[in-house]
Scaffold this motif. Structure first.
Motif, PDB file in Angstrom:
ATOM      1  N   SER A  54       0.826  -1.210   0.000  1.00  0.00           N
ATOM      2  CA  SER A  54       0.000   0.000   0.000  1.00  0.00           C
ATOM      3  C   SER A  54       0.861   1.261   0.000  1.00  0.00           C
ATOM      4  O   SER A  54       0.363   2.356   0.209  1.00  0.00           O
ATOM      5  N   HIS A  55       2.153   1.081  -0.206  1.00  0.00           N
ATOM      6  CA  HIS A  55       3.059   2.235  -0.218  1.00  0.00           C
ATOM      7  C   HIS A  55       2.691   3.180  -1.361  1.00  0.00           C
ATOM      8  O   HIS A  55       2.644   2.784  -2.524  1.00  0.00           O
ATOM      9  N   SER A  56       2.409   4.419  -1.001  1.00  0.00           N
ATOM     10  CA  SER A  56       2.030   5.364  -2.057  1.00  0.00           C
ATOM     11  C   SER A  56       3.077   6.465  -2.138  1.00  0.00           C
ATOM     12  O   SER A  56       3.724   6.797  -1.153  1.00  0.00           O
ATOM     13  N   VAL A  57       3.239   6.983  -3.322  1.00  0.00           N
ATOM     14  CA  VAL A  57       4.174   8.097  -3.517  1.00  0.00           C
ATOM     15  C   VAL A  57       3.410   9.231  -4.191  1.00  0.00           C
ATOM     16  O   VAL A  57       2.408   8.994  -4.864  1.00  0.00           O
ATOM     17  N   PRO A  58       3.867  10.469  -4.020  1.00  0.00           N
ATOM     18  CA  PRO A  58       3.161  11.589  -4.639  1.00  0.00           C
ATOM     19  C   PRO A  58       3.172  11.471  -6.161  1.00  0.00           C
ATOM     20  O   PRO A  58       4.090  10.876  -6.732  1.00  0.00           O
ATOM     21  N   SER A  59       2.129  11.978  -6.797  1.00  0.00           N
ATOM     22  CA  SER A  59       2.108  11.882  -8.257  1.00  0.00           C
ATOM     23  C   SER A  59       3.157  12.820  -8.859  1.00  0.00           C
ATOM     24  O   SER A  59       3.663  13.725  -8.207  1.00  0.00           O
ATOM     25  N   MET A  60       3.445  12.575 -10.120  1.00  0.00           N
ATOM     26  CA  MET A  60       4.521  13.296 -10.790  1.00  0.00           C
ATOM     27  C   MET A  60       4.189  14.786 -10.906  1.00  0.00           C
ATOM     28  O   MET A  60       3.128  15.142 -11.429  1.00  0.00           O
ATOM     29  N   PRO A  61       5.091  15.653 -10.445  1.00  0.00           N
ATOM     30  CA  PRO A  61       4.816  17.096 -10.572  1.00  0.00           C
ATOM     31  C   PRO A  61       4.746  17.512 -12.052  1.00  0.00           C
ATOM     32  O   PRO A  61       5.463  16.957 -12.889  1.00  0.00           O
ATOM     33  N   VAL A  64       8.019  18.263 -13.757  1.00  0.00           N
ATOM     34  CA  VAL A  64       8.830  17.096 -14.134  1.00  0.00           C
ATOM     35  C   VAL A  64       8.342  16.541 -15.470  1.00  0.00           C
ATOM     36  O   VAL A  64       9.130  16.198 -16.354  1.00  0.00           O
ATOM     37  N   ARG A  65       7.026  16.497 -15.612  1.00  0.00           N
ATOM     38  CA  ARG A  65       6.433  15.989 -16.835  1.00  0.00           C
ATOM     39  C   ARG A  65       6.814  16.884 -18.024  1.00  0.00           C
ATOM     40  O   ARG A  65       7.222  16.399 -19.079  1.00  0.00           O
ATOM     41  N   GLU A  67       9.340  18.939 -18.353  1.00  0.00           N
ATOM     42  CA  GLU A  67      10.776  18.802 -18.645  1.00  0.00           C
ATOM     43  C   GLU A  67      11.063  17.539 -19.452  1.00  0.00           C
ATOM     44  O   GLU A  67      11.843  17.567 -20.400  1.00  0.00           O
ATOM     45  N   LEU A  68      10.411  16.447 -19.059  1.00  0.00           N
ATOM     46  CA  LEU A  68      10.622  15.171 -19.743  1.00  0.00           C
ATOM     47  C   LEU A  68      10.181  15.262 -21.208  1.00  0.00           C
ATOM     48  O   LEU A  68      10.911  14.855 -22.117  1.00  0.00           O
ATOM     49  N   HIS A  69       9.002  15.827 -21.414  1.00  0.00           N
ATOM     50  CA  HIS A  69       8.487  15.924 -22.782  1.00  0.00           C
ATOM     51  C   HIS A  69       9.353  16.830 -23.651  1.00  0.00           C
ATOM     52  O   HIS A  69       9.594  16.535 -24.815  1.00  0.00           O
TER      53      HIS A  69
ATOM     54  N   LEU B  53       5.326   7.713 -23.744  1.00  0.00           N
ATOM     55  CA  LEU B  53       5.623   8.533 -22.556  1.00  0.00           C
ATOM     56  C   LEU B  53       4.372   8.675 -21.703  1.00  0.00           C
ATOM     57  O   LEU B  53       4.388   8.414 -20.508  1.00  0.00           O
ATOM     58  N   GLU B  58       4.248   8.086 -15.552  1.00  0.00           N
ATOM     59  CA  GLU B  58       3.850   8.123 -14.136  1.00  0.00           C
ATOM     60  C   GLU B  58       4.367   6.879 -13.399  1.00  0.00           C
ATOM     61  O   GLU B  58       4.884   6.976 -12.290  1.00  0.00           O
ATOM     62  N   PHE B  61       8.082   7.187 -12.919  1.00  0.00           N
ATOM     63  CA  PHE B  61       8.353   8.198 -11.898  1.00  0.00           C
ATOM     64  C   PHE B  61       8.132   7.610 -10.500  1.00  0.00           C
ATOM     65  O   PHE B  61       8.946   7.805  -9.596  1.00  0.00           O
ATOM     66  N   HIS B  62       7.055   6.879 -10.322  1.00  0.00           N
ATOM     67  CA  HIS B  62       6.790   6.246  -9.024  1.00  0.00           C
ATOM     68  C   HIS B  62       7.900   5.269  -8.647  1.00  0.00           C
ATOM     69  O   HIS B  62       8.344   5.230  -7.508  1.00  0.00           O
TER      70      HIS B  62
END
Ligand SMILES: [Zn+2]
Lengths: 77, 225
Positions: A54-61, A64-65, A67-69, B53, B58, B61-62
């Motif tokens: 159930s470990h959750s991490v924050p969604s991608m800012p 960041v998205r 910059e990647l694109h 992509l 996502e 990234f996780h």
């Protein structure tokens, strides 16, 4: 810790993951019926796996998205 | 005489048959549309890569956050992974699922990467270290935190402790735990992704889980009145 406990301790994850063969499974289950120590140990490990799952991490800012694109687009050409 | 249509159909069938067992084992259909996008990229439409992509950024990234613990490093891992994927896409044969191939790249990027300003733990975990001792690490009774409903146990603090425990794990153990217990990979897929044996996956996973269990146990013990 006796030999039965030690053996179970080594195979606990495989037991929980359903990766043991029938003979090993039977051995472990008969030990578990008698040994509260191993039963407690196993319950804590099972719970640990549930917590991990159930470990959750924050969604991608968005930044960041973006910059990647941009980076990929630069490389596409 | 032109080749009968069945010739082509045979080729098609063979492809499906080859993909069959994988699809059955995973209980999900092979995602043929990933394959279609890849073909478009390889046939000279690189812009189609952005569709890949969108599908997987996502997830990766996780994975990066779980492995590195901070946005900056996860971003680096994400960028490096997709740059490599684009570079080597021609070599992707479609025998594996694209997702697994991508994780393979991400894992190898991650293994090579150094987390910025972070100590990277490096030690072997032996089972003997983690054997519950008689002086109360594992009592005769099932501890409360393993008995209560899961949602009662999952506090913000427990999540923080879990992330901390992950960061303390040496990378080769952490990556196995992340793939198996967080990203939903099977033992076989994890072995394939990391290029190690299934026995090594099982061994590292068990040690990593016991390590995390020990950390959680310490936390819950400390909280007891
Ligand atoms: Zn026992």
């Amino acid at each position: 810790m006796d030999e039965g406990c030690r053996k179970l301790f080594e195979r606990m994850s495989e037991y929980l993951d359903g990766e043991l063969d029938l003979k090993e499974l039977a051995d472990i289950e008969s030990h578990l019926h008698l040994c509260h120590h191993c039963e407690a140990c196993l319950a804590a490990l099972r719970r640990t796996i549930e917590v991990c799952r159930s470990h959750s991490v924050p969604s991608m800012p968005t930044e960041v998205r973006r910059e990647l694109h941009e980076l990929i687009r630069k490389n596409l050409s | 005489m032109p080749m009968p249509l069945t010739g082509d159909e045979d080729c098609g069938t063979r492809e499906i048959v080859r993909a069959g067992p994988v699809a059955e084992k995973e209980g999900e259909l092979v995602d043929s549309s990933d394959q279609q996008i890849i073909e478009r990229v390889n046939q000279g439409d690189p812009a189609a890569f952005e569709e890949l992509l969108e599908r997987y950024e996502e997830k990766i990234f996780h994975f990066g956050m779980r492995m590195c613990g901070q946005v900056e490093d996860a971003r680096d891992l994400l960028q490096e992974t997709f740059l490599n994927a684009f570079r080597y896409l021609k070599g992707f044969r479609g025998e594996a699922q694209f997702k697994n191939w991508l994780y393979k790249i991400a894992s190898s990027v991650c293994i090579k990467m150094r987390r910025k300003g972070k100590f990277e733990p490096d030690f072997e975990i032996s089972l003997d270290q983690l054997v519950p001792t008689e002086d109360g690490e594992v009592p005769q009774e099932i501890p409360d935190w393993a008995l209560e409903p899961l949602e009662n146990v999952l506090s913000k603090e427990v999540r923080r402790r879990l992330s901390e425990a992950l960061a303390l794990l040496p990378k080769e153990y952490r990556i196995v735990l992340v793939l198996r217990d967080m990203e939903g990979f099977s033992t076989e897929e994890t072995a394939e992704t990391l290029g190690i044996s299934e026995a090594a996956v099982k061994s590292r996973l068990h040690r990593a889980r016991l390590f995390v269990r020990h950390k959680l146990h310490e936390y819950f013990q400390g909280r007891k009145p």
